[in-house]
Write a protein that holds these residues in place. Structure first.
Motif, PDB file in Angstrom:
ATOM      1  N   ILE A 335       1.100  -0.923   0.288  1.00 38.71           N
ATOM      2  CA  ILE A 335       0.139  -0.069  -0.094  1.00 38.71           C
ATOM      3  C   ILE A 335       0.892   1.305  -0.175  1.00 38.71           C
ATOM      4  CG2 ILE A 335      -1.588   1.410   1.352  1.00 38.71           C
ATOM      5  CD1 ILE A 335      -2.758  -1.087   2.273  1.00 38.71           C
ATOM      6  N   GLN A 336       0.806   2.019  -1.056  1.00 36.43           N
ATOM      7  CA  GLN A 336       1.535   3.423  -1.175  1.00 36.43           C
ATOM      8  C   GLN A 336       1.068   4.341  -0.103  1.00 36.43           C
ATOM      9  OE1 GLN A 336       0.889   6.507  -2.526  1.00 36.43           O
ATOM     10  NE2 GLN A 336       2.830   7.066  -2.923  1.00 36.43           N
ATOM     11  N   ARG A 337      -0.243   4.518  -0.273  1.00 34.90           N
ATOM     12  CA  ARG A 337      -1.138   5.544   0.793  1.00 34.90           C
ATOM     13  C   ARG A 337      -2.954   5.418   0.583  1.00 34.90           C
ATOM     14  NH1 ARG A 337      -0.081  11.060  -2.888  1.00 34.90           N
ATOM     15  NH2 ARG A 337       0.050  10.112  -4.914  1.00 34.90           N
ATOM     16  N   ILE A 338      -3.446   5.843   1.398  1.00 30.34           N
ATOM     17  CA  ILE A 338      -4.793   5.840   1.189  1.00 30.34           C
ATOM     18  C   ILE A 338      -5.371   7.139   0.976  1.00 30.34           C
ATOM     19  CG2 ILE A 338      -7.010   5.337   2.697  1.00 30.34           C
ATOM     20  CD1 ILE A 338      -5.283   3.664   4.324  1.00 30.34           C
ATOM     21  N   ILE A 339      -6.068   7.163  -0.065  1.00 33.17           N
ATOM     22  CA  ILE A 339      -6.542   8.475  -0.596  1.00 33.17           C
ATOM     23  C   ILE A 339      -8.140   8.649  -0.499  1.00 33.17           C
ATOM     24  CG2 ILE A 339      -6.777  10.187  -2.620  1.00 33.17           C
ATOM     25  CD1 ILE A 339      -4.291   8.770  -3.819  1.00 33.17           C
ATOM     26  N   MET A 340      -8.605   9.568   0.096  1.00 31.29           N
ATOM     27  CA  MET A 340      -9.888   9.969   0.235  1.00 31.29           C
ATOM     28  C   MET A 340     -10.334  10.623  -0.939  1.00 31.29           C
ATOM     29  SD  MET A 340     -12.836  11.115   3.302  1.00 31.29           S
ATOM     30  CE  MET A 340     -12.203   9.422   4.217  1.00 31.29           C
ATOM     31  N   GLY A 341     -11.154  10.193  -1.830  1.00 37.17           N
ATOM     32  CA  GLY A 341     -11.626  10.728  -3.113  1.00 37.17           C
ATOM     33  C   GLY A 341     -10.778  10.461  -4.096  1.00 37.17           C
ATOM     34  N   GLY A 342     -10.734  11.179  -5.205  1.00 34.28           N
ATOM     35  CA  GLY A 342      -9.989  10.825  -6.398  1.00 34.28           C
ATOM     36  C   GLY A 342      -8.650  11.208  -6.539  1.00 34.28           C
ATOM     37  N   PRO A 343      -7.916  10.984  -7.541  1.00 34.08           N
ATOM     38  CA  PRO A 343      -6.271  11.318  -7.474  1.00 34.08           C
ATOM     39  C   PRO A 343      -6.208  12.507  -7.771  1.00 34.08           C
ATOM     40  CG  PRO A 343      -7.148  10.157  -9.752  1.00 34.08           C
ATOM     41  CD  PRO A 343      -8.383   9.926  -8.634  1.00 34.08           C
ATOM     42  N   MET A 344      -7.323  13.405  -8.354  1.00 31.34           N
ATOM     43  CA  MET A 344      -7.035  14.861  -8.661  1.00 31.34           C
ATOM     44  C   MET A 344      -7.541  15.677  -7.627  1.00 31.34           C
ATOM     45  SD  MET A 344      -6.326  14.414 -12.066  1.00 31.34           S
ATOM     46  CE  MET A 344      -6.316  16.061 -12.852  1.00 31.34           C
ATOM     47  N   MET A 345      -8.680  15.548  -6.993  1.00 36.31           N
ATOM     48  CA  MET A 345      -8.881  16.319  -5.753  1.00 36.31           C
ATOM     49  C   MET A 345      -9.062  15.898  -4.628  1.00 36.31           C
ATOM     50  SD  MET A 345     -12.101  18.444  -7.761  1.00 36.31           S
ATOM     51  CE  MET A 345     -12.206  19.757  -6.742  1.00 36.31           C
ATOM     52  N   GLN A 388      -3.882  26.756 -20.470  1.00 30.33           N
ATOM     53  CA  GLN A 388      -4.747  25.940 -21.522  1.00 30.33           C
ATOM     54  C   GLN A 388      -5.572  24.931 -20.616  1.00 30.33           C
ATOM     55  OE1 GLN A 388      -2.379  24.281 -24.689  1.00 30.33           O
ATOM     56  NE2 GLN A 388      -1.029  26.157 -24.750  1.00 30.33           N
ATOM     57  N   ALA A 389      -5.298  24.347 -19.519  1.00 27.01           N
ATOM     58  CA  ALA A 389      -6.112  23.252 -19.264  1.00 27.01           C
ATOM     59  C   ALA A 389      -6.771  23.838 -18.038  1.00 27.01           C
ATOM     60  CB  ALA A 389      -4.832  22.154 -18.273  1.00 27.01           C
ATOM     61  N   CYS A 390      -6.774  25.124 -17.448  1.00 33.44           N
ATOM     62  CA  CYS A 390      -7.445  25.518 -16.436  1.00 33.44           C
ATOM     63  C   CYS A 390      -8.997  25.892 -16.840  1.00 33.44           C
ATOM     64  CB  CYS A 390      -6.961  26.999 -16.124  1.00 33.44           C
ATOM     65  SG  CYS A 390      -7.843  27.632 -14.740  1.00 33.44           S
ATOM     66  N   PRO A 391      -9.950  25.174 -16.442  1.00 36.64           N
ATOM     67  CA  PRO A 391     -11.433  25.313 -16.774  1.00 36.64           C
ATOM     68  C   PRO A 391     -11.934  26.588 -16.290  1.00 36.64           C
ATOM     69  CG  PRO A 391     -11.176  23.798 -15.060  1.00 36.64           C
ATOM     70  CD  PRO A 391      -9.737  24.246 -15.080  1.00 36.64           C
ATOM     71  N   VAL A 392     -11.305  27.158 -15.549  1.00 38.60           N
ATOM     72  CA  VAL A 392     -12.108  28.616 -15.181  1.00 38.60           C
ATOM     73  C   VAL A 392     -11.434  29.834 -15.855  1.00 38.60           C
ATOM     74  CG1 VAL A 392     -12.642  29.918 -13.039  1.00 38.60           C
ATOM     75  CG2 VAL A 392     -12.106  27.631 -12.676  1.00 38.60           C
ATOM     76  N   SER A 393     -10.367  29.573 -16.832  1.00 34.58           N
ATOM     77  CA  SER A 393      -9.611  30.704 -17.492  1.00 34.58           C
ATOM     78  C   SER A 393      -8.786  31.536 -16.406  1.00 34.58           C
ATOM     79  CB  SER A 393     -10.838  31.464 -18.306  1.00 34.58           C
ATOM     80  OG  SER A 393     -11.420  30.641 -19.316  1.00 34.58           O
ATOM     81  N   LEU A 394      -8.246  30.805 -15.705  1.00 33.19           N
ATOM     82  CA  LEU A 394      -7.124  31.601 -14.893  1.00 33.19           C
ATOM     83  C   LEU A 394      -5.858  31.601 -15.376  1.00 33.19           C
ATOM     84  CD1 LEU A 394      -8.367  30.472 -11.246  1.00 33.19           C
ATOM     85  CD2 LEU A 394      -8.981  32.681 -12.732  1.00 33.19           C
ATOM     86  N   LEU A 395      -5.240  32.167 -14.750  1.00 32.87           N
ATOM     87  CA  LEU A 395      -3.437  32.291 -15.221  1.00 32.87           C
ATOM     88  C   LEU A 395      -2.596  31.506 -14.260  1.00 32.87           C
ATOM     89  CD1 LEU A 395      -3.352  35.996 -16.452  1.00 32.87           C
ATOM     90  CD2 LEU A 395      -3.431  34.005 -17.739  1.00 32.87           C
ATOM     91  N   PRO A 396      -2.694  30.177 -14.213  1.00 35.07           N
ATOM     92  CA  PRO A 396      -1.995  29.594 -13.063  1.00 35.07           C
ATOM     93  C   PRO A 396      -0.812  29.806 -12.766  1.00 35.07           C
ATOM     94  CG  PRO A 396      -3.270  27.898 -14.462  1.00 35.07           C
ATOM     95  CD  PRO A 396      -3.108  29.472 -15.183  1.00 35.07           C
ATOM     96  N   GLN A 397       0.371  30.050 -14.037  1.00 29.88           N
ATOM     97  CA  GLN A 397       1.400  30.498 -13.620  1.00 29.88           C
ATOM     98  C   GLN A 397       1.649  31.778 -12.913  1.00 29.88           C
ATOM     99  OE1 GLN A 397       3.887  30.870 -17.424  1.00 29.88           O
ATOM    100  NE2 GLN A 397       5.174  32.223 -16.553  1.00 29.88           N
ATOM    101  N   LYS A 398       0.809  32.705 -13.187  1.00 30.57           N
ATOM    102  CA  LYS A 398       0.845  33.982 -12.281  1.00 30.57           C
ATOM    103  C   LYS A 398       0.554  33.732 -11.040  1.00 30.57           C
ATOM    104  CE  LYS A 398       0.314  37.808 -15.761  1.00 30.57           C
ATOM    105  NZ  LYS A 398      -0.477  39.178 -16.180  1.00 30.57           N
ATOM    106  N   GLN A 417      -9.558  33.219  -6.036  1.00 33.08           N
ATOM    107  CA  GLN A 417     -10.977  32.819  -5.325  1.00 33.08           C
ATOM    108  C   GLN A 417     -11.640  31.930  -6.227  1.00 33.08           C
ATOM    109  OE1 GLN A 417      -9.827  36.023  -5.768  1.00 33.08           O
ATOM    110  NE2 GLN A 417     -11.650  36.944  -6.845  1.00 33.08           N
ATOM    111  N   ASP A 418     -11.519  32.286  -7.468  1.00 35.89           N
ATOM    112  CA  ASP A 418     -12.401  31.467  -8.737  1.00 35.89           C
ATOM    113  C   ASP A 418     -11.824  30.071  -8.905  1.00 35.89           C
ATOM    114  OD1 ASP A 418     -14.252  33.465  -8.817  1.00 35.89           O
ATOM    115  OD2 ASP A 418     -12.971  34.485 -10.303  1.00 35.89           O
ATOM    116  N   CYS A 419     -10.622  29.789  -8.162  1.00 35.25           N
ATOM    117  CA  CYS A 419      -9.984  28.409  -8.494  1.00 35.25           C
ATOM    118  C   CYS A 419     -10.731  27.343  -7.865  1.00 35.25           C
ATOM    119  CB  CYS A 419      -8.537  28.376  -8.022  1.00 35.25           C
ATOM    120  SG  CYS A 419      -7.776  26.863  -7.863  1.00 35.25           S
ATOM    121  N   ILE A 420     -11.238  26.455  -8.572  1.00 39.06           N
ATOM    122  CA  ILE A 420     -11.803  25.220  -8.042  1.00 39.06           C
ATOM    123  C   ILE A 420     -10.925  24.018  -7.592  1.00 39.06           C
ATOM    124  CG2 ILE A 420     -13.766  25.863  -9.600  1.00 39.06           C
ATOM    125  CD1 ILE A 420     -13.231  23.541 -11.253  1.00 39.06           C
TER     126      ILE A 420
END
Length: 598
Positions: A335-345, A388-398, A417-420
């Protein structure tokens, strides 16, 4: 509101491996009951509930054990029949490993494998004829909170003042590995449709749009059949392309309707309410069957799980007990670890004593080969893939630069604050930078600073109010002092004009009267003290009589000379005569009590 079949394309998004085939092939199953359950009083992002039971109480499954006295507190029901053995802090389903007050119940030996439900909620098979307020109260009484998101109390969504015209039903389940909603829709489509109709009645909405991703053909077929069976023209099914994170509340609304929720606002501002299929199923169980929320479907998956699938698990069941039920232990080296939820969130659990909560939809237990440790992050190469991947059209790099440089104000200007927190940016980052973790830290710091600012403002206001109060007191004292000084100056002026060596008659009279009262009180108190001797009482009488005689002489002289002090001396003489009388009475009382001769 539109019945158009048109769909709008998700902005950004990614296509991570789905890995849903591991767990969606087997029907729903019930895990055995655990020996104990741990029920945190805070089951959601709302306010903690307050216990209605005490240590040592015997409770039965479905019994109300904690009630929320705050509007956003969720009620809690016993999920085992047994004894309350503790109400204490226990580790909570949170990445920090914090502890919160929890009710711990030990199962009764008489209910070793199963138990019956004892709920005060009566089944309402005729719910269509009941008033909306009764339905709302039932949802609150059943302790239902959102099963697909943050977990706020469900009834809150139906108490809004804004008119709602459309219910959006979220059957997307876009997170990799998780298939709890998929199996629920396949096996309980009819109950979900009834839950949708209950929700429509409470909202007075005209339409319900059910959104399901096209990677769930069996669920789509089951829901379509259930809609056809009820022949309700208000129900619409829309199948959308599979893309993560289409299941986000605002993202799903845009895909289905083309409408965008303004920053900082909620779908209700546009006339929409969004509800997860699991929550709608729980609503149907509560209204029609009188069943409080005591269990939910949880996906157990990952290569470390020998029999992955979806299981009905009692809320409060410790994770280590769940692992034992599927043949795993926390000592398994694979067992590597136990994750509650999925691998993304989802998040890695601090330990296996964490209990299943109302928001637990998946326990992901990967092997070390399946999900190795995250590689060390490399410097940002400014490739722009995160944008390009951000679904909220933010600027993750900034936002990343704002985070590492602790530029909280600038991060807010860049709409952090709009980041999901969907993790799409981290997924595509070639430098393996944990962007989401940086954003979560930044949000927490912004929130902390906001709280500190509020506290500082409150302290400043209290200090300023105190200063104003002190200044007011000083000013009032100064006014009184000036009034006394003016009065004294006026008395001095009168004295200078008349040449009289005596004080103003009225003032003098007041002073003498006050002094006489004080002396009379003191003498009366002294007279009854048992410790006084005969000699001291006789002396007091003598002194008082001598003072009377002297005052009579002064009064006679003042009367003969026509002096203004006649009034004052007359008053003083009266007081001294009373004092002499008090002394004589005290002497007589002493002689009577003690028998001493006079």
């Amino acid at each position: 509101m539109s019945r158009s079949d048109k769909l709008w394309s998700l902005v950004g998004g990614v296509h991570p491996p789905e890995n849903k085939g591991q767990s969606n092939r087997q029907p729903l199953q019930h895990l055995p009951l655990s020996e104990t359950v741990v029920l945190p009083l805070q089951q959601s992002n709302g306010i903690p509930a307050e216990p209605t039971v005490a240590v040592g109480d015997f409770v039965v499954t479905g019994q109300l054990i904690a009630i929320g006295k705050h509007p956003i507190a969720t009620r809690l029901h016993a999920t085992l029949t047994g004894e309350v053995i503790a109400i204490e802090d226990h580790v909570f389903a949170h990445p920090s490993g914090i502890s919160v007050p929890s009710i711990i119940i030990k199962r009764s030996d008489l209910h070793a494998s199963t138990d019956t439900h004892d709920s005060s909620l009566e089944p309402w098979y005729n719910w269509e004829q009941l008033p909306v307020d009764a339905l709302l109260m039932r949802i609150e009484a059943a302790g239902i909170s959102g099963l697909g998101g943050a977990g706020f109390p469900t009834h809150i969504k139906y108490l809004g003042q804004r008119p709602i015209h459309t219910l959006i039903v979220n059957g997307i389940e876009c997170e990799p590995y998780i298939t709890a909603d998929d199996r629920l829709m396949r096996e309980h489509a009819a109950e979900i449709i009834t839950g949708i109709q209950i929700a429509l009645r409470m909202l007075s909405a005209q339409e319900a749009i059910v959104g399901i991703e096209d990677n769930k053909p069996e669920a789509i077929s089951a829901i379509r059949t259930a809609i056809t069976a009820v022949n309700d023209a208000r129900l619409v099914l829309k199948v959308i392309p599979t893309r993560y994170p289409s299941g986000g509340e605002k993202q799903l609304l845009y895909i289905l309707t083309g409408e965008e929720v303004p920053s900082g606002d909620i779908p209700a501002s546009l006339g929409y309410v969004i509800q997860n299929v699991g929550t709608l199923f729980a609503m149907q169980q509560a209204v029609q069957l009188g069943q409080p929320l005591i269990e939910r479907v949880v996906t157990l998956t990952g290569d470390a799980v020998a029999a992955p699938g979806n299981y009905w698990i009692r809320i409060g069941t410790p994770i280590d007990a769940v692992l034992e039920m599927v043949g795993l232990t926390t000592q398994d080296t694979d067992i590597q670890r136990i994750i509650m939820g999925g691998p993304m969130m989802g998040f890695t659990l601090p330990n296996a004593q964490v209990p299943v909560s109302k928001t637990t939809n998946c326990l992901l237990i990967p092997t070390k080969q399946e999900m190795p440790d995250n590689p060390e992050a490399d410097p940002c190469i400014r490739c722009g893939l995160c944008e390009q991947a951000c679904p909220v059209s933010l600027l993750p790099q900034k936002l990343y630069w704002n985070a590492i440089n602790r530029e909280w104000d600038q991060a807010q200007l860049n709409s952090i604050q709009d980041c999901i927190e969907c993790g799409a940016c981290s997924w595509v980052c070639p430098s393996s930078i944990p962007l989401v973790q940086h954003y979560r830290f930044t949000k927490a710091e912004i929130k902390r600073e906001a709280v500190e600012t509020v506290k500082a403002n409150q302290s400043r206001i209290r200090f300023e109010n105190r200063q104003l109060r002190l200044e007011k007191e000083v000013a009032e004292k100064e006014i009184k002092r000036q009034a006394r000084a003016a009065q004294a100056a006026q008395a001095q002026s009168v004295k200078a004009q008349t040449g009289d060596t005596q004080l103003d008659t009225s003032a003098k009279d007041a002073i003498l009267a006050s002094v006489a009262r004080a002396k009379a009180k003191k003498n009366s108190q002294v007279a009854v003290e048992p410790k006084d001797s005969l000699e001291s009482l006789q002396g007091a009488v003598t002194v008082a009589l001598q003072a009377v005689e002297k005052t009579k002489v002064k009064l006679a002289a003042a009367q003969a000379g026509g002096l203004p002090s006649v009034t004052a001396l007359t008053t003083a003489l009266e007081k001294l005569e009373k004092r002499a009388q008090v002394a004589e009475v005290a002497l007589a009382t002493y002689i009577e009590k003690t028998g001493d001769p006079s």
